[in-house]
Design an enzyme around this catalytic site. Structure first.
Site, mmCIF file in Angstrom:
data_model
loop_
_atom_site.group_PDB
_atom_site.id
_atom_site.type_symbol
_atom_site.label_atom_id
_atom_site.label_comp_id
_atom_site.label_asym_id
_atom_site.label_seq_id
_atom_site.Cartn_x
_atom_site.Cartn_y
_atom_site.Cartn_z
ATOM 1 C CG HIS A 1 47.632 13.975 53.877
ATOM 2 N ND1 HIS A 1 47.141 13.646 55.127
ATOM 3 C CD2 HIS A 1 48.159 15.226 53.997
ATOM 4 C CE1 HIS A 1 47.355 14.663 55.960
ATOM 5 N NE2 HIS A 1 47.978 15.626 55.303
HETATM 6 ZN ZN LIG Z 1 50.869 18.752 57.756
#
Ligand SMILES: [Zn+2]
Length: 305
Positions: A123
């Site tokens: 992320h």
């Molecule tokens: Zn994850």
């Protein structure tokens, strides 16, 4: 037991978290203990890697972001998005874990496979972090192998239950790194990025349907990218008793996933660096067991090579 090899860990670098924080920091040391207690790996196969250098990180992240992380200049909103309060150990651990995936990629090119016993921080974007991710280890490793080993094509196979949104954004429009993510449609991130191939699955998707989609997705990935190296994010969070994941795979289904991905890469002679990625089971030992099984399957798959 096959020839000695190296697995890379960073669990000696822990970051201070408030009580009841939902990030399972203890998972990583428990994973290494479990592997050590099994007969599959010898103690001298576990190594602490070098931390990723500024130059290695800067192939992926912008100088301003790296500088602000290093100097502790992230504002409250940025720290909230990452989910960790800033601390010097947080910076150290993030560098170390990226170094572990990089080292695993380097090792994989000579030994066929290797792993970071943490990592999978998919992320993290070029200029920001989120979702427990500061630096994007798979992206840093891919760029390093392009620079060091002259690789023209790398594939990132992301089987964490959450979309690899940072990875997708970093390599958007870059044909040299193929991004494949198979994830829960309703799982974080709620605004998805566009990977080279995304497969979104409904809540409650179980083993059979998942594996059906995975097989097709992996075939398409390898056909389109013809990779010289794969980086496999073997998230344990598609597990049915995961606190964050919305899919419903059993432990046996996750083992079939790993056998399929690793067996296919092995059969095609594609080296693979494995990162553990997420795993937030209600009983954290379930996540540890799933990660350990991934590594046992890798060892078994490359046993005679
Ligand atoms: Zn994850």
């Amino acid at each position: 037991m096959g020839a000695a090899m190296a697995l890379f860990y960073s669990d000696v670098f822990v970051l201070p978290l408030p009580a009841h924080h939902r990030f399972p920091m203890g998972k990583y040391a428990r994973l290494r203990e479990r592997l050590l207690a099994s007969d599959a790996f010898a103690p001298d196969e576990f190594r602490v890697p070098d931390a990723a250098s500024d130059a290695e990180i800067l192939r992926v992240h912008c100088p301003r972001y790296l500088g602000r992380v290093a100097r502790g200049e992230l504002d409250a909103a940025e720290q909230r998005a990452i989910g960790f309060p800033w601390s010097q150990p947080m910076v150290l651990r993030s560098r170390q874990s990226s170094g572990a995936t990089l080292a695993a990629a380097r090792e994989a090119l000579t030994r066929g496979w290797s792993a970071n016993l943490a990592g999978g921080t998919h992320h993290a974007f070029r200029d920001r972090g989120e979702g427990f991710c500061v630096f994007n280890d798979a992206a840093i490793a891919a760029r390093a192998m392009q620079a060091e080993a002259g690789l023209a094509r790398v594939a990132i196979v992301d089987c964490d239950v959450h979309q690899g949104n940072g990875t997708a954004a970093i390599f958007r429009g870059d044909d040299s790194v193929f991004t494949f993510s198979i994830h829960g449609a309703r799982n974080f991130p709620f605004t998805k990025e566009e990977s080279d191939l995304d497969i979104e699955l409904a809540d409650g998707t179980g083993d059979e349907e998942y594996l059906w989609h995975l097989e097709r997705g992996l075939d398409e990935t390898l056909e389109r990218s013809r990779p010289q190296l794969a980086i496999y994010l073997a998230g344990a969070d598609p597990y049915e008793d995961d606190r964050l994941g919305r899919l419903s795979l059993t432990k046996a289904g996750l083992a079939r996933r790993d056998r399929h991905v690793l067996g296919t890469l092995h059969a095609r002679g594609i080296p693979v660096a494995i990162a553990m990625a997420g795993g937030y089971a209600r009983d954290i030992d379930d996540s540890v067991a799933i990660h350990a099984e991934t590594l046992s399957i890798a060892r078994e798959t490359w046993r005679d090579s």
